[in-house]
Design an enzyme around this catalytic site. Structure first.
Site, PDB file in Angstrom:
ATOM      1  N   SER A 214       0.844  -1.197   0.000  1.00 22.34           N
ATOM      2  CA  SER A 214       0.000   0.000   0.000  1.00 22.34           C
ATOM      3  C   SER A 214       0.882   1.252   0.000  1.00 22.34           C
ATOM      4  O   SER A 214       1.672   1.440  -0.914  1.00 22.34           O
ATOM      5  CB  SER A 214      -0.949  -0.045   1.205  1.00 22.34           C
ATOM      6  OG  SER A 214      -1.951   0.931   1.102  1.00 22.34           O
ATOM      7  N   ALA A 215       0.768   2.103   1.029  1.00 21.24           N
ATOM      8  CA  ALA A 215       1.643   3.273   1.079  1.00 21.24           C
ATOM      9  C   ALA A 215       3.102   2.863   1.180  1.00 21.24           C
ATOM     10  O   ALA A 215       3.993   3.623   0.792  1.00 21.24           O
ATOM     11  CB  ALA A 215       1.263   4.170   2.256  1.00 21.24           C
TER      12      ALA A 215
END
EC number: 3.1.1.1
Length: 546
Positions: A214-215
């Site tokens: 994700s991030a």
């Protein structure tokens, strides 16, 4: 699953770093992994050092001595952060969080040392932690084909990691420092620490994979881009990257855009906007960290994100991707990419700071992440000149989730991959695409079954049950044996038999448990969207310190 594991104290001579006390996790009575938690990789970013780039540890820094080994049996401190589905215990929250956790397979390393996987946690750059139980990675490192040292760094998040303003830029310029993107600079310094010191733990400093979810995957891309265009090849660290469920993003906000967010924060804190730069910064640094966290809750511009600064983030980066230079440099350095998606990413995304049920609310919510120019393009792409909910969506919440997932994952991955293939990288040799259409049964422990194969559900596939009590069952291990072996071979630096040959090919875990290669049916949509939001940048928006 943990019934077969036990912890034992482990005193380790880390050479020039001194003596440290970690843990040995045994499995069925035999040593499985060694764990060291909370090792500092930088000086504390507190007081006058809040909102500044991280500082290296002194060259003579020692973690402990033979008579008094440093105790590193817990985890890192965690950056202060707003509430989330995984809010950390207050006892482990601290701005002094520039630390990392290390897992080392037990037993003698290979001749050249263990390969290293530097894994960056996710959380929208706003929340998250690098901490997991020391036992959580035993299945991966001792009971699967995967053998590598795992390094999980903590870094600054939200306002602490990504606040930017003209006042901070002026101060940074006078100090000869970069401004903004402190969380990215933290990650970079942790990566450099790993490169400089991992041999002391039996690691191969010339065989480092950067991975993230994700991030953390977005951060992985940022680290790769920075190294390709801001670090000479002879000082390069990254050998390959694994980006799970994220991509390149769009051109980040300018300093002018970020200033609006800083002004909103100052107003919420009761700090006068008419103060001088020095007075504003002194006031900001005097605010207790818990009040800075509280002030973020409910902000209109809620997301503290990457700054287009031209120091960490090259202003012409999208141009370099589109004209093939990014791919060319990857090819020259021999860097390979693993990147893909879950089929229903949007189910999770629509639950992150969900906007109200209106066009204007969605527009404002996207403005929290993206520049006004990009936000306008996105909304016009989907809604045209109308402010009505487009056909095919149940409500604005679903619309937001699907659009956000396309930006974060689905569409921008495809545009990025296309640019890499056009630039000379090869499917199944340099770029390994994948798609999950099934999830593990254990995932229901944290994510409702009715959410399907959404964002986060494949983490225990890659990390072999990490974070879940029951882990993979025997049938799932059989189904996913090839995936685990492929990831292991990738991180080891060997040739991967992924099965994909053409740009549109994706390795897929199907609903029936079998694995095949499918043709991507969203390829053209992704290319169209990429062209809309990530082409035509001139790279002349102005440096952050101007």
């Amino acid at each position: 699953m943990f019934d077969n594991y036990s912890r034992e104290s482990y005193i380790f001579n880390a050479g020039s770093l001194g003596h440290i006390k970690g843990l040995t996790i045994t499995s069925h009575g035999s040593p499985a992994v060694h764990y060291f938690g909370g090792l500092p990789y930088a000086l504390p970013p507190v007081g006058q050092w809040r909102f500044r780039v991280p500082r290296r540890l002194p060259k003579d820094y020692r973690y402990g001595t033979a008579t008094e080994p440093g105790k590193f049996t817990d985890g890192t401190k965690i950056c202060p952060q707003p509430p989330s589905s995984n809010t950390p215990d207050p006892s482990v929250v601290s701005e002094d969080c520039l630390q990392l956790n290390i897992w080392v397979p037990a037993g003698p390393p290979p001749i050249h040392g263990w390969p290293v996987c530097f894994y960056i946690h996710g959380g929208f750059l706003q929340v998250g932690t690098s901490n997991t139980k020391p036992e959580d990675l035993v299945s991966l490192l001792n009971e699967s084909a995967f053998r590598a040292i795992m390094v999980l760094p903590s870094y600054r998040l939200n306002v602490f990691g990504f606040l930017a303003s003209k006042a901070l830029a002026a101060e940074a310029s006078s100090n000869g420092e970069a401004t903004g993107n402190y969380g990215l600079w933290d990650q970079r310094l942790a990566l450099e620490w790993t490169h400089e010191n991992i041999r002391l733990f039996g690691g191969d400093r010339s065989n480092i994979t950067v991975a993230g979810y994700s991030a953390g995957a977005y951060s992985t891309f940022q680290q790769l881009a920075h190294e390709l265009f801001r670090v000479p090849e002879e000082k390069a660290i990254i050998r390959r990257v694994a980006m799970f469920s994220n991509s390149t993003g769009v051109m980040p906000k300018s300093l002018q855009d970020q200033q609006l967010q800083c002004d909103e924060l100052l107003r919420r804190l009761g700090i006068n906007l008419d103060l001088s730069y020095d007075e504003k910064l002194a006031s900001l640094r005097a605010v207790p960290h818990d009040r800075l966290v509280q002030a973020q809750i409910g902000m209109r511009i809620s997301e503290f994100r990457v700054l287009a600064d031209d120091a960490f983030y090259p202003l012409d980066l999208m141009d370099k991707i589109n004209n093939g230079e990014f791919a060319k440099r990857m090819k020259i350095r021999g860097i390979r990419l693993m990147n893909g998606e879950c089929e229903s990413e949007h189910i999770m995304y629509c639950r992150w700071r969900t906007p109200q049920e209106s066009y204007s609310a969605v527009y404002q919510r996207l403005l929290a992440d993206f520049s006004p120019e990009v936000t306008q393009k996105i909304m016009e792409h989907y809604c045209g000149s109308s402010e009505n909910l487009p056909v095919g969506y149940k409500n604005w919440e679903e619309f937001f989730g699907r659009v956000y997932a396309n930006i974060q994952v689905h569409y921008l991955q495809r545009g990025f991959h296309n640019a890499l293939f056009t630039g000379g990288l090869e499917a199944g040799r340099d770029v390994f695409r994948y798609r999950f259409e099934r999830r593990l049964d254990c995932v229901a422990e944290k994510i409702p079954s009715e959410w399907g194969v959404t964002h986060l559900t494949d983490i225990p596939v890659w990390l072999w049950g990490c974070g879940y009590t029951n882990g993979l069952d025997d049938q799932e291990k059989k189904w996913l044996k090839g995936w685990n072996e492929g990831f292991a071979v990738f991180v080891n630096g060997d040739e991967v038999n992924w099965g994909t040959k053409n740009p549109k090919d994706m390795r897929r875990w199907r609903r029936d448990g079998k694995t095949d290669v499918c043709e991507d049916n969203s390829w053209e949509d992704g290319l169209k969207f990429w062209k809309l939001v990530n082409s035509g940048h001139r790279g002349t928006e102005g440096k952050a310190n101007d």
